[in-house]
Design an enzyme around this catalytic site. Structure first.
Site, PDB file in Angstrom:
ATOM      1  CE  LYS A  26      30.902  81.166 -33.860  1.00  0.00           C
ATOM      2  NZ  LYS A  26      29.918  81.770 -32.950  1.00  0.00           N
ATOM      3  CG  ASP A  30      26.436  83.173 -33.242  1.00  0.00           C
ATOM      4  OD1 ASP A  30      25.940  82.036 -33.161  1.00  0.00           O
ATOM      5  OD2 ASP A  30      27.654  83.365 -33.430  1.00  0.00           O
TER       6      ASP A  30
END
Ligand code: ATR
Length: 277
Positions: free
Chosen positions: A70, A107
Site C-alpha cells: 500500500k 479505506d
C-alpha cells in the site's frame, strides 16, 4: 493499451490467496451483467513497479493493492488523491488511458460508509472517538474520522511511539493514551474502533477492560474473522450499537469498481452472503 475483449481488474498482495476481493467484485460484475473479470495476483515487493507498468498493456483498467504494497504503490503512482496522500498509502489504483497510474485510498471512505449504513443516526461529531491501534489501518480511520468531524480522537497503542507519531502528523485533535490505560478512553467515547489484530482468529485476545463503555456508543471492529468478535459481543451486551468489519471491506470496493467498470455498485445483504460464502 490493448484490444483485450473485456476490462480486467484485480488485487495485488503477498500473500493474496485468501483475499475476498475477487468474490466481492465478481458478485457485482454478475449482478450488473457486465463483462469483465477480477483476479487475485500474488506479487512480490521488488516486482510491484514492473507489474503495475505492465498490467495496463494487458487489458487491466485498475487494481486494488493490499499488504505489503500500500505504501510503495503510492510512491509509484503518477497522480495521487489528497486522502491517499494524507493517509500515506494507496489501496485503489486506476490505469488512465495513457498508462499513467492514479492512486486513491478508499479505506477511510469504506469505514465511514459502513457505520452510516449499519449504525443509523451515527455521526462522527457526536463526541470523541476512541481508536485502539496505530498501524496502517489506524491511519486511514483517523484521517476519515477527523474529516467527518470527530471533535477528538483518543488513541492508544501497545507501542506508544507509533501513536505519538500519528498525533504529530494529524494534530492536536489526537490525544494519546497509555496502552495500560486504554480502557479509560471509553468513558468519553461516542465511537469506538479496534484497528489492531487483537480478537482475530488465531491472534491474541482483545483484553482492554470494557466496563467504561457508554451504552450510547457505536462500537466497530476492523477484525471480521470472526464476524462477531468478543469486543462486539461484550459491547452489544452493554447496550451499545455494534457494527462488524466486513462492511468496511465491502464499501471500500465501491469507488474502484465504479471507476473501472462504470457502474456504482450497491452494498447489500446479497453481497455480504456472496463474500462470506
Ligand atoms: P494494519 O495495517 O492492519 O493496521 P499493522 O500496521 O501491522 O497492521 O498494525 C497492527 C496493529 O495491531 C498495531 O497497532 C499493533 O500494535 P504495535 O504497534 O504495538 O505493534 C497492534 N497489535 C498487534 N498485536 C498486538 C498485541 N498482541 N497487543 C497489542 N497490540 C497489538
Amino acid at each position: 493499451m490493448t484490444d483485450h475483449p473485456y476490462p480486467l481488474a484485480g488485487v495485488l498482495g503477498n500473500p493474496i490467496a485468501h483475499s475476498r476481493s475477487p468474490k466481492l467484485h465478481r458478485h457485482w460484475l454478475k449482478t450488473y451483467d457486465l463483462v469483465g473479470d477480477y483476479v487475485a495476483l500474488p506479487v512480490e515487493g521488488d516486482n510491484l513497479e514492473t507489474v503495475l507498468k505492465t498490467l495496463p498493456k494487458m487489458g487491466f483498467v485498475g487494481v486494488n493493492v493490499t499488504i505489503p504494497h500500500k505504501v510503495h504503490a503510492l510512491h509509484i503512482a503518477d497522480q495521487v488523491t489528497d486522502r491517499a496522500t494524507l493517509i500515506g498509502a494507496a489501496n485503489t489504483l486506476t490505469f488512465l488511458p495513457d498508462g499513467k497510474i492514479y492512486a486513491d485510498n478508499t479505506d477511510g471512505y469504506g469505514f465511514i460508509e459502513n457505520l452510516r449504513q449499519n449504525a443509523s443516526g451515527w455521526r462522527a461529531n457526536a463526541g470523541p472517538a476512541a481508536v485502539f491501534g496505530a498501524g496502517g489501518a489506524a491511519r486511514a480511520i483517523i484521517v476519515a474520522l477527523l474529516d467527518a468531524g470527530a471533535p477528538e480522537i483518543l488513541l492508544s497503542n501497545r507501542t506508544r511511539a507509533k501513536a505519538e507519531t500519528l498525533r504529530q502528523e494529524f494534530g492536536s485533535r489526537v490525544r494519546v493514551v497509555e496502552w495500560v490505560q486504554a480502557g479509560n478512553m471509553l468513558e468519553e467515547a461516542a465511537t469506538v474502533v479496534n484497528t489492531t489484530s487483537l480478537g482475530m482468529k488465531g491472534a491474541a485476545e482483545f483484553r482492554v477492560p470494557l466496563d467504561g463503555l457508554r451504552p450510547d456508543a457505536v462500537v466497530t471492529d476492523l477484525v471480521y474473522t470472526p464476524l462477531r468478535t468478543p469486543l462486539l459481543d461484550t459491547a452489544s451486551e452493554m447496550g451499545c450499537t455494534t457494527v462488524d468489519g466486513l462492511g468496511m471491506l465491502l464499501h471500500q470496493g465501491v469507488p474502484g469498481f465504479e471507476r473501472w467498470f462504470g457502474v456504482r455498485p450497491e452494498v447489500n445483504d446479497a453481497l455480504r452472503k456472496a463474500v462470506l460464502a
